[in-house]
Motif scaffolding. Structure first.
Motif, PDB file in Angstrom:
ATOM      1  N   TRP A 210       0.811  -1.088  -0.128  1.00 13.40           N
ATOM      2  CA  TRP A 210       0.026   0.215   0.061  1.00 13.40           C
ATOM      3  C   TRP A 210       0.863   1.233  -0.080  1.00 13.40           C
ATOM      4  N   PRO A 212       0.070   4.928  -0.299  1.00 13.77           N
ATOM      5  CA  PRO A 212      -0.763   6.239  -0.374  1.00 13.77           C
ATOM      6  C   PRO A 212       0.253   7.413  -0.755  1.00 13.77           C
ATOM      7  N   GLU A 219      -6.087   5.121   4.219  1.00 14.60           N
ATOM      8  CA  GLU A 219      -7.367   4.446   4.668  1.00 14.60           C
ATOM      9  C   GLU A 219      -7.292   4.183   6.240  1.00 14.60           C
ATOM     10  N   TYR A 222      -6.001  -1.385   7.016  1.00 16.05           N
ATOM     11  CA  TYR A 222      -5.541  -2.217   5.943  1.00 16.05           C
ATOM     12  C   TYR A 222      -5.564  -3.714   6.437  1.00 16.05           C
ATOM     13  N   THR A 246      -3.887   5.259  11.477  1.00 15.00           N
ATOM     14  CA  THR A 246      -4.269   4.179  10.407  1.00 15.00           C
ATOM     15  C   THR A 246      -3.718   2.910  11.388  1.00 15.00           C
TER      16      THR A 246
END
Length: 328
Positions: A210, A212, A219, A222, A246
């Motif tokens: 991931w 970002p 998000e 995960y 997160t």
């Protein structure tokens, strides 16, 4: 004192000796003595009759020694070894056993031969084969649709059922040995371990990354069932006074998190069984232990322009959590 006792004892014996009364009365006639009762004499003790005779297979330690010092083949009463049968007149009635035989001819020719117990054949190999087939079948049928723990537990439960059925059958037909009991114990232990596995561990091993690029793209959570997951936040720019939160959850495998160099990291790492590796620790410093729970605040290196805060909640059921800082 001794001179007094010795004459007194002699005088007492003289008066009590046999015939003293007749001498005391002089010419009186001696009294007739009463007849003694006749006591029956028991018969003379005799040795019991010999029931065994010496066989042809004698040894020096079994040869009896006679009075002249030599050894001879005479009758004796050993209760072991091959023997013959002696009747009341001393004649041998049984056949001389053959060399190598253990016992002589039985005294009763009509006596039936002892029955030999037949050992039932073993069914352990068949039981093990069927248990293995049941374990593979049960696991294969649930491998795609169920988590790893449930799939393994299904196969092991099927194998344990086959073992139990085999033990029941062996009580009526055939036999099983210690190996089957040991396999039952091992299978039960593996079943308990499979049931204890977290349900989030899947049967598919994958690699997931991931990355970002902005704070708004991060998000809140995960997830990865089993494999290697990498959360790369190195390109993330967190303004000072801003907190980005997160969480990452991996069932089994390795979780790698890369954070920017200038952020403050509030870390909460939880590992069911495995290791937690933080920035500044050696790569080969691995300490595997159960129920690892680490709560740390990782400040940026000295001389770095301060930025915002990252609030990370990392959880791995079985494996390793590794947090590193991106190079400038």
């Amino acid at each position: 004192m001794r001179r007094t006792l010795v004459p007194a004892g002699a005088a007492s014996w003289w008066r009590r000796r046999p015939g003293a009364e007749e001498e005391a009365v002089g010419g009186l006639e001696a009294r007739p003595k009463a007849p003694h009762a006749r006591v029956p004499v028991p018969p003379e003790a005799k040795a019991p009759p010999l029931t065994y005779v010496e066989s042809q297979m004698m040894s020096w330690w079994r040869d009896p020694i006679v009075k002249d010092g030599s050894t001879g083949k005479v009758a004796f009463g050993y209760m072991w070894g091959p023997v013959g049968i002696v009747d009341a007149e001393g004649r041998v009635g049984g056949e001389v056993p053959k060399p190598g035989s253990r016992w002589g001819t039985p005294s009763d020719p009509a006596r039936p031969e002892p029955s030999v117990r037949r050992t039932p054949y073993s069914i352990a190999g068949l039981v093990h084969l069927l248990a293995l087939a049941a374990a593979v079948t049960g696991t294969a049928l649930t491998w795609e649709s169920q988590p790893l723990g449930v799939s393994l537990a299904t196969g092991l439960a099927a194998a344990l059922a086959v073992f139990g059925l085999g033990l029941v059958v062996s009580s009526f037909l055939g036999r099983t040995g210690f190996g089957t009991i040991f396999q039952v114990v091992v299978t039960a232990a593996l079943l308990a371990g499979a049931v204890a596995l977290p349900e989030k561990i899947t049967t598919e091993w994958t690699r997931q990354t991931w990355t970002p690029a902005a704070v708004s793209a991060v998000e809140p959570r995960y997830d990865l069932g089993a494999g290697v997951g990498t959360l790369d936040l190195s390109r993330l720019s967190v303004p000072e006074g801003t907190t980005v939160t997160t969480a990452v959850d991996v069932g089994a495998g390795k979780l790698e998190v890369v954070v920017p160099e200038n952020v403050v990291v509030k870390l909460h790492a939880l590992v069911g069984l495995g290791d937690v590796q933080l920035p500044g620790e050696a790569a080969d410093d691995i300490d595997v232990s159960p129920d690892r729970d680490e709560t740390r605040t990782l400040n940026p290196p000295a001389g770095t322009e301060p930025a915002g805060t990252l609030d990370l909640s990392l959880e791995v059921g079985l494996g390793q959590v590794e947090v590193t800082r991106a190079a400038s």
